[in-house]
Design a protein around this motif. Structure first.
Motif, PDB file in Angstrom:
ATOM      1  N   GLU A  83       0.838  -1.215   0.000  1.00 43.43           N
ATOM      2  CA  GLU A  83       0.000   0.000   0.000  1.00 43.43           C
ATOM      3  C   GLU A  83       0.870   1.263   0.000  1.00 43.43           C
ATOM      4  O   GLU A  83       0.611   2.207  -0.745  1.00 43.43           O
ATOM      5  N   ASN A 140      -0.101  10.505   1.812  1.00 40.75           N
ATOM      6  CA  ASN A 140      -1.172  10.146   2.745  1.00 40.75           C
ATOM      7  C   ASN A 140      -2.553  10.183   2.097  1.00 40.75           C
ATOM      8  O   ASN A 140      -3.445   9.425   2.483  1.00 40.75           O
ATOM      9  N   LEU A 143      -3.212   6.768   0.843  1.00 43.49           N
ATOM     10  CA  LEU A 143      -3.193   5.655   1.792  1.00 43.49           C
ATOM     11  C   LEU A 143      -4.562   5.546   2.449  1.00 43.49           C
ATOM     12  O   LEU A 143      -5.178   6.568   2.751  1.00 43.49           O
ATOM     13  N   THR A 144      -5.034   4.310   2.654  1.00 43.75           N
ATOM     14  CA  THR A 144      -6.346   4.154   3.289  1.00 43.75           C
ATOM     15  C   THR A 144      -6.258   3.476   4.652  1.00 43.75           C
ATOM     16  O   THR A 144      -6.923   3.899   5.592  1.00 43.75           O
ATOM     17  N   THR A 145      -5.411   2.441   4.782  1.00 45.57           N
ATOM     18  CA  THR A 145      -5.382   1.707   6.050  1.00 45.57           C
ATOM     19  C   THR A 145      -4.215   2.102   6.947  1.00 45.57           C
ATOM     20  O   THR A 145      -4.014   1.524   8.009  1.00 45.57           O
ATOM     21  N   MET A 146      -3.413   3.055   6.487  1.00 42.97           N
ATOM     22  CA  MET A 146      -2.259   3.478   7.291  1.00 42.97           C
ATOM     23  C   MET A 146      -1.954   4.944   7.023  1.00 42.97           C
ATOM     24  O   MET A 146      -2.513   5.542   6.108  1.00 42.97           O
TER      25      MET A 146
END
Ligand SMILES: [Zn+2]
Length: 187
Positions: A83, A140, A143-146
């Motif tokens: 990711e 950022n 990024l979706t899960t972090m």
């Protein structure tokens, strides 16, 4: 004819020309048919560089997407989580392909009137280079899960990001050289 014009001819929708520094000083009157042969040849021998030029100069969104995928694999191979590799690749392709011409040197990469002195603003790249803050923000956004902190970027990911930037620029330069060489041969 400049290489920018080569790409404009190939992609008539193009209006904005970015990244002019790559093609400084190339002139050659050529027919469109010859140009397409040259571009086809270089696409085959310099696939990544060709994609960079297509995305950078002609605004080709398909090649831009392919570049992000290629650079995601490149970064993922450097043991970066998938990711994050994808988000860093997005940011690197954005920096190289989407950013506008340097306002100080107008894309020439050199100080006004002094061809041997690199521009102080862009360090000779010819394009605006984003700040660390804006790179981190851009990463950022993808990024979706972090989340990537500025500290982590500086400490761990910055060298990898710069690797990706360097690779894209080197590939683009090689492709531009190959196009110029071919255009001269066919003259
Ligand atoms: Zn500049």
């Amino acid at each position: 004819m400049s290489i920018e014009q080569v790409f404009v001819k190939q992609c008539p929708k193009t209006t904005a020309l970015n990244g002019g520094s790559v093609f400084r000083g190339a002139t050659n009157p050529l027919k469109l048919a010859d140009i397409l042969v040259v571009l086809g040849y270089v696409q085959h021998t310099q696939p990544i560089g060709s994609m960079v030029l297509n995305a950078q100069i002609a605004g080709d969104t398909k090649d831009r997407k392919r570049l992000v995928a290629t650079m995601t694999d490149f970064l993922h191979a450097q043991v970066i989580p998938r990711e994050l590799a994808g988000a860093l690749a997005e940011a690197a392709v954005h920096e190289v392909c989407d950013t506008s011409t340097c306002s100080k040197c107008k894309g020439t990469g050199v100080t006004n009137g002094k061809s041997n002195q690199p521009c102080s603003k862009c360090e000779g790249v010819g394009r605006e280079t984003p700040s660390e803050r804006s790179v981190v923000r851009y990463v950022n956004k993808h990024l979706t899960t972090m989340m990537m902190s500025r500290h982590a970027y500086r400490l761990r990911w910055y060298p990898h990001y710069m690797d990706a930037i360097d690779r894209l620029n080197v590939e683009a330069n090689n492709a531009a050289h190959a196009i110029r060489r071919k255009l001269r041969e066919d003259d």
